[in-house]
Design an enzyme around this catalytic site. Sequence first.
Site, PDB file in Angstrom:
ATOM      1  CE1 TYR A  85       5.663   8.916   2.480  1.00  0.00           C
ATOM      2  CE2 TYR A  85       7.595   7.796   1.603  1.00  0.00           C
ATOM      3  CZ  TYR A  85       6.970   8.470   2.626  1.00  0.00           C
ATOM      4  OH  TYR A  85       7.644   8.717   3.800  1.00  0.00           O
ATOM      5  CB  ILE A 117       2.847   3.444   5.990  1.00  0.00           C
ATOM      6  CG1 ILE A 117       1.847   3.203   4.862  1.00  0.00           C
ATOM      7  CG2 ILE A 117       4.208   2.856   5.640  1.00  0.00           C
ATOM      8  CD1 ILE A 117       1.634   1.751   4.511  1.00  0.00           C
ATOM      9  CE  LYS A 168       4.517   6.439   4.608  1.00  0.00           C
ATOM     10  NZ  LYS A 168       5.875   5.834   4.542  1.00  0.00           N
TER      11      LYS A 168
END
Length: 306
Positions: A134, A205, A163
């Site tokens: 992330y 996401i 992400k």
Amino acid sequence: MQWKGVMPAMTTAFDAELKVDHAFIGRHARWLRDNGCAGMVCLGSLGEAATLTFDEKISVIQTVAGAVSPQIPVVAAISALSTAEAVALAQSVSRAGAQGLMILPPYVYQGDWREMKAHVAAILAATELPAMLYNNPVAYGTDFTPEQIQELAREFPSLAAVKESSTDVRRVTAIRALTGDRLAIFVGVDDAIVEGIDAGAVGWIAGLVNAFPRESVDLFNFATEGRKQEAFELYRWFLPLLRMDTVPKFVQLIKQVQQEAGLGSARVRPPRLQLEGPELAAAKADYAQAAAHRPAVAKRSTALPR
């Protein structure tokens, strides 16, 4: 573990005493699944993980896995103040039913690349689960550059996805240029999803998906399939709400939208406080505008089961 499609960054529901509302979380997860979501991401920033105890985090994973697995995967976000705690959390969520991990940099400490690489490596080595990195330099102050991501991908086979939440769509093309199809790239900011897909992202996401899953899945599919006119019409309608995902009070805003839609509560744990005054009025107005002008191309999400 299939790293693609729309995966909600699930909010964590609280009851009137601000205890985790497991009954609602289970219903919410099933509803998101039934409206086309490809997986569930729990314990992230939108999930208010920083306010959850270690045991609460494990129990949330157990609840969501029990509600939707094995039909769709459950991904547990791994965030902590220390590497040791992050490793322990990764091992515990693996036993609790998670099929994947989403690795955040450590809270508070903004280390250099050597330190951040060691942190990520320790988590990747702690389980056999595939993982997503992330990258959110806006929120966490740590920026995993495309070159650093390439280095991690070369050295750690279990790293499967990224992400990307830098808000710079060029990062998607830069990561793809360095890693090819080695990593699945997910867009992590709601108001860049169509642009991100055009740049090569294969997943989202998403935040507002907690209240609008069918519409979110339709937007993702229209963009992925090159149905530009339908995507543009739906995106233009959705953008005032999607932009709520990009400001400091995004948790309060998205939970307020859930409450306005009759799909949850606006309750948050301190230090966050629920919206009030002009902020609350603006959020209500944005929701009312969206509800009143839903485009014909949008499919309404089915009702949340009781």
